[in-house]
Design an enzyme around this catalytic site. Sequence first.
Site, PDB file in Angstrom:
ATOM      1  N   ASP A 172       0.820  -1.205   0.000  1.00  0.00           N
ATOM      2  CA  ASP A 172       0.000   0.000   0.000  1.00  0.00           C
ATOM      3  C   ASP A 172       0.860   1.264   0.000  1.00  0.00           C
ATOM      4  OD1 ASP A 172      -2.676   1.168   0.429  1.00  0.00           O
ATOM      5  OD2 ASP A 172      -1.788   1.866   2.302  1.00  0.00           O
ATOM      6  N   GLU A 178       0.914  -0.304  -5.157  1.00  0.00           N
ATOM      7  CA  GLU A 178      -0.190   0.650  -5.218  1.00  0.00           C
ATOM      8  C   GLU A 178       0.453   2.031  -5.196  1.00  0.00           C
ATOM      9  OE1 GLU A 178      -3.517   3.278  -3.567  1.00  0.00           O
ATOM     10  OE2 GLU A 178      -1.825   2.644  -2.363  1.00  0.00           O
TER      11      GLU A 178
END
Length: 651
Positions: A285, A327
């Site tokens: 992330d 991401e």
Amino acid sequence: MYEQVSHSLLNEILLALNPEIIKQNNMRYFYTRLGANFYSIYSLFHHLYGERHDFEKYMQRLVEVMARQYIARPSTLKKIDLERENDHNWFLSQRWVGMALYSDGFAGNLNALNDKLFYLQELGVNMVHVMPILDCPRGRSDGGYAVRDFRKVDERIGSNADIKRLANSMHKREMLLTLDVVVNHTSEEHDWARRACNGDQDYQDYYYIFENRDMPDMFEETMPEIFPENSPGNFTWNEQMGRWVMTCFNHYQWDLNYSNPAVFIEMLDILFYWANQGADILRLDAVAFLWKKIGSTCQNEREAHLILQLMKDCCQVTAPGVLFIAEAIVAPTEVAKYFGEDAIIAKECEIAYNTTLMALLWDAVATKKTTLLNRGIAFLPDKLDRATWLNYIRCHDDIGLGFDDRDIVYCGYDPVAHRHFLVDYFTGHFDGSSARGLPFAQNEKTGDARISGTLASLVGLQAALENGDEQAVNDAVKSILLLHAVILSFGGIPLLYYGDEIGTLNDYSYEQDEYKNSDSRWVHRPSIDWEKADLRHQSGSVEHAIFSGLKKLIAVRKEISAFADFNTRELIDTDNPHLLAYSQFDYQKAASKVLVVANFENTPQHFDMQVLRRHGLFQSGNIRDLCTGESPHIFHDKMVVPALGFYWLAE
Ligand code: GLC
Ligand code: GLC
């Protein structure tokens, strides 16, 4: 120099590892892989942390973590590692089709998700990103991205045993499991943060903590705000410590300090932990944020890339079958760097979100023109070997309008005005727009805004149903299939978003929840209505039209080897501003070309057959659509592409 130092150090480190453990385990592959990767691991680790007097201690600890987790890795997963090493392009195949879902929103909890795998198989999905599952403080969770315990499944959705069971049952069904690792930050309630609050200096060093505003103010000069409405600024005052903490996202998400090797090693250990629970793919992330530097935006810094390379190299030793997804929702030129810069083969993350394509597709929906889309695709950097894109339309986050300003200008628009138009269009404020999106993260200082809303609501299904407008319902369904026809044929792994396969509309219940109502992204994080889902078998229903349409597309995709991701896409200029067209070929059988044509206008469009001849495509003129088996209408040497229609054509 590094090479010599690293070899003798490697020997020293190996000698210092607990001999009993080593004796009891077959470490052959570990040693081979460590030997092969050690030079790179050592150089990167040294580059990042070599200045420290305690560098060697950390180097030792790093290898220990790799060894310990290798030993802990179940033999079934070690076997998969070997298979994947031998078939190293395995994930570039067209047979993978993904979906991202929340286990609670989709099914209720992890066990219920296990019971619903058949539904995903019915659709053809065989890679599932189970959205964050870990323990987070209630109400201050950022949808699971503010983790309190990186090794504990949130009890509302199950237990660690449940996720293992899910992984096993997915493997039996030849499905891949993707799990999140939130590498950039922790919850303010994480044990490390708690210890920091209690004055433990070692743990204060895990974060960016400042006594006064001097440094924070300097950082703020160049750092953008990610959540300007809910969490303005990038620092939060902590009463207990009497200090400022860096918090790029929400106030309760503390950014980890990767200039501290202890943080790197902890996070690596966590990555391995989840790899060993059976995750095939780890979604890392917010990777763009991993390194902070005064005078920069604190995104996409070179060291952020080095950290990812180091994580990848270490993973190649301990769990080489596991892939990373980056991401990184950043500018088009920056995204591709998360595969690895100046490399041939992916050396950071093998997979990256194709956020550029996602935003461009939405531009085409609003403008009904493909000018910017074509321009953006033309400039999309080639992916590296052994790397691939995740192509998506919607996800749990907002739609950011991160196009390259120069491309917007090239297409004849003013960047600021054009972005305003898009926000107005998707929030239904533009005349004639039937979109029902909501603004997200409006920034009064910069005028920026992003967009929330489900796919169906954004393409007009919600408005059409409200108005009982059958034609508009049909158009919305067509738009949904059209967008999927692109992500399923583009090259890369298509990633569907749960609920979109049955046309799920916005869910406004979040407005009633005090913890959620200031974050409009919750409008598109629905609970699946299974009665509605049952309608997928009832012909004539919207659910049936979408689900069966997607199911067919997915099944056909899996048969078309030209859709495997080997950089074989050629963009074709159609001379028609409403069409997108590209060809793909199977790199092993160059003759078998497929032409994808998509029409974003709601009137039929013409495609000059001469263009195809110029590209040497379909000389026989005898073409048919691979989904319907039918030949397109050709009139006056022009192919007719129906309103909001598409073709996957082959000879
Ligand atoms: C990622 C997630 C997003 C979250 C953010 C902060 O970008 O996708 O949902 O808000 O990280 O953790
Ligand atoms: C920003 C961040 C991205 C995150 C998103 C959430 O775009 O770059 O990581 O997913 O905000 O809204």
